[in-house]
Design an enzyme around this catalytic site. Structure first.
Site, mmCIF file in Angstrom:
data_model
loop_
_atom_site.group_PDB
_atom_site.id
_atom_site.type_symbol
_atom_site.label_atom_id
_atom_site.label_comp_id
_atom_site.label_asym_id
_atom_site.label_seq_id
_atom_site.Cartn_x
_atom_site.Cartn_y
_atom_site.Cartn_z
ATOM 1 N N SER B 126 0.805 -1.217 0.000
ATOM 2 C CA SER B 126 0.000 0.000 0.000
ATOM 3 C C SER B 126 0.841 1.271 0.000
ATOM 4 C CB SER B 126 -0.853 -0.058 1.274
ATOM 5 O OG SER B 126 -1.310 1.192 1.672
ATOM 6 N N TYR B 150 -1.090 0.082 10.180
ATOM 7 C CA TYR B 150 -1.350 -0.640 8.927
ATOM 8 C C TYR B 150 -0.116 -0.553 8.015
ATOM 9 C CZ TYR B 150 -3.487 -1.507 4.322
ATOM 10 O OH TYR B 150 -3.785 -1.967 3.062
ATOM 11 N N LYS B 154 2.276 -3.627 6.826
ATOM 12 C CA LYS B 154 2.467 -3.941 5.401
ATOM 13 C C LYS B 154 3.956 -3.898 5.047
ATOM 14 C CE LYS B 154 -1.636 -4.771 3.624
ATOM 15 N NZ LYS B 154 -1.881 -6.057 2.925
#
Lengths: 326, 326
Positions: B126, B150, B154
């Site tokens: 991402s 997050y 990732k």
């Protein structure tokens, strides 16, 4: 103030303990020196305790939650997390490297989070987080690209610490250490072990194998400066670090040929001739992927410094270790 | 050939499944198309199976070893790992994000390693791995600096996959996806949920809240191109990727104002006026830390492509979802 050193029986751990005991205090989060009342040395083997009543030695597996819970409590204000599986060994034993370099580091952060008192936590990281096509001077915004499992595990631990710090679970900081040279003692399983061996063994009248080419460039720091940096790094004001808790430590950029020239300068031709050149592709591949220099302006602004000449590093080693040059 | 999609009941998972079933084959490691004989869709809820005998739906917790062992065997040649806890939810529930975005990803790699057959494994990552002071155009060698849990999770999954690939445990690849817009359906807990909502809801005659300023720059990709890229990404020759398995996917760099202008162009003033501007500091902080553009030359050399205009993206959404513009 209670202080914990993981890897407390190791070379850096023991030196750091000695220095902390000599200083007697560490700055707290308000910049105020606090007396060290208890220094816990955790390792898989019993650490030396220096006959000092402030020292408590603990033996245990740092990847076990109960072990960490037994050494970290709400009074533990500062943690130096030095325990690690070195590069060569983490490459040879993938599971062990993951367990100690990744799982234990995470568990340590998690234990602090559970305690809820936001201690200062210092992780050490390494040149090995970099790799691939690197600029001549690695910058603070150069992407990590580890080419070894050790480097990948260290890079992951950095990301974890940064996020735990950002969320306020710990007051964390990571120092990326140059390769430490000259380490006393015996060779270890680090791919960089030769960076000490080619100085230490010849000074001791023994032959040493150099597994990389003379042109290989290394980024080095002496044990003396490493210990100074660990303490200064832990004492940096959190506000000055902001959301980026990782610092590239100052070092000296030298080729192996230049290291040998410095050895010759300090200890003469005979010492330099004790180096046996036997290239080892496995070591060359790992060491060759590391940066030979990185930008250290941020660390310097925060008060951290390195050495100027490798010959001085050798002289400091001779002095610190009371070596009789043969 | 057996194929696994984790997050198979999700929006991208279902679309990917439909496209794979329509194509009927995937290229293997030798570049040769192999018929897809079994397509396993794993998720925490039962995925639609399209009434196709090749599809097997499995319900389970992807962070449980036994669940992964039940869906990955020596015949599983390709794995699309899409299951994730989205950005807003991973920030709100730290433990859940760590469990799914980190632990499950590692367990998936570990399960493949245990099987020993080196399947192709594709992770999605991402824009959220970047953050802090970014150049106008993020480069392949720009350092990751996630500003959300997050993003950190990732980034860690990327490092793990890269190392598992380097060691030959999997034939891995990671695609860093731009923000997907326009997603059909309902808003979700992603901080970027509005990037679809401000188009989807107005087209549907409903009001939509925009929580960020109009000048905020986003890096977007349509669902159609995302699915194309996932398949093309899995089929890239491993030799062309070398030791760097992470690719920044092409996208479109648009400001929110430009998105609204495109909406006006396609669906008229009335649609654009259904957007309600209500800044939300939490969302602005997360989304504002993401890059608005990155260099995509490497992905393009490997045959991946994005869109040219956001108005075309809206038109494709209207066509794909058979929207009656009100």
């Amino acid at each position: 103030m209670k202080v914990l050193i993981t890897g407390g029986a190791g070379f850096l751990g023991q030196r750091l303990a000695r220095e902390l005991l000599a200083r007697g205090s560490l700055k707290d989060a308000h910049g105020k020196p606090q007396a060290i009342t208890e220094l816990v040395l955790l390792d898989v083997v019993r650490a030396g305790d220096f006959g000092d009543s402030r020292v408590r030695t603990e033996v245990g597996d740092i990847a076990e939650r109960s072990v960490l819970e037994s050494v970290i409590d709400e009074k533990t204000a500062a943690i130096f997390h030095l325990a690690a599986i070195v590069s060569g060994q983490a490459e040879a034993d993938f599971d062990l490297g993951m367990r100690i370099n990744l799982d234990a580091s995470r568990l340590l952060l998690e234990t602090c989070r559970q305690r809820g008192h936001k201690p200062r936590v210092l992780f050490t990281s390494s040149v090995a987080v970099y790799g691939g096509d690197l600029p001549d001077v690695v910058q603070n915004d150069t992407a990590l690209n580890p080419q070894s499992s050790y480097g990948a595990q260290k890079a992951i631990a950095e990301l974890l610490l940064n996020d735990y710090a950002r969320r306020g679970f710990v007051d964390g900081r990571v120092l990326r250490l140059p390769t430490i040279s000259v380490r006393p003692g015996k060779p270890n399983a680090a791919a960089s072990s030769f960076a000490s061996g080619i100085i230490r063994e010849p000074l001791n009248g023994e032959a040493a194998v150099c597994p990389v080419a003379g042109a290989t460039r290394l980024w080095l720091l002496s044990p003396r400066k490493a210990i100074e940096s660990l303490i200064a790094g832990l004492e940096i004001d959190a506000a000055a670090l902001g959301n980026q808790r990782v610092l590239n430590l100052p070092g000296i950029s030298v080729s192996v040929d230049e290291m040998v020239a410095a050895l010759r300068e300090v200890a003469g031709d005979e010492a330099a001739q004790r180096i046996v050149w036997e290239p080892d592709a496995r070591v060359e591949k790992i060491v060759g992927s590391w940066p030979g220099r990185w930008d250290t302006s941020r660390a310097e602004r925060l008060g951290l410094s390195g050495e100027r000449s490798f010959a001085d590093v050798i002289r400091a080693y001779i002095e610190d270790e009371r070596i009789q040059v043969r």
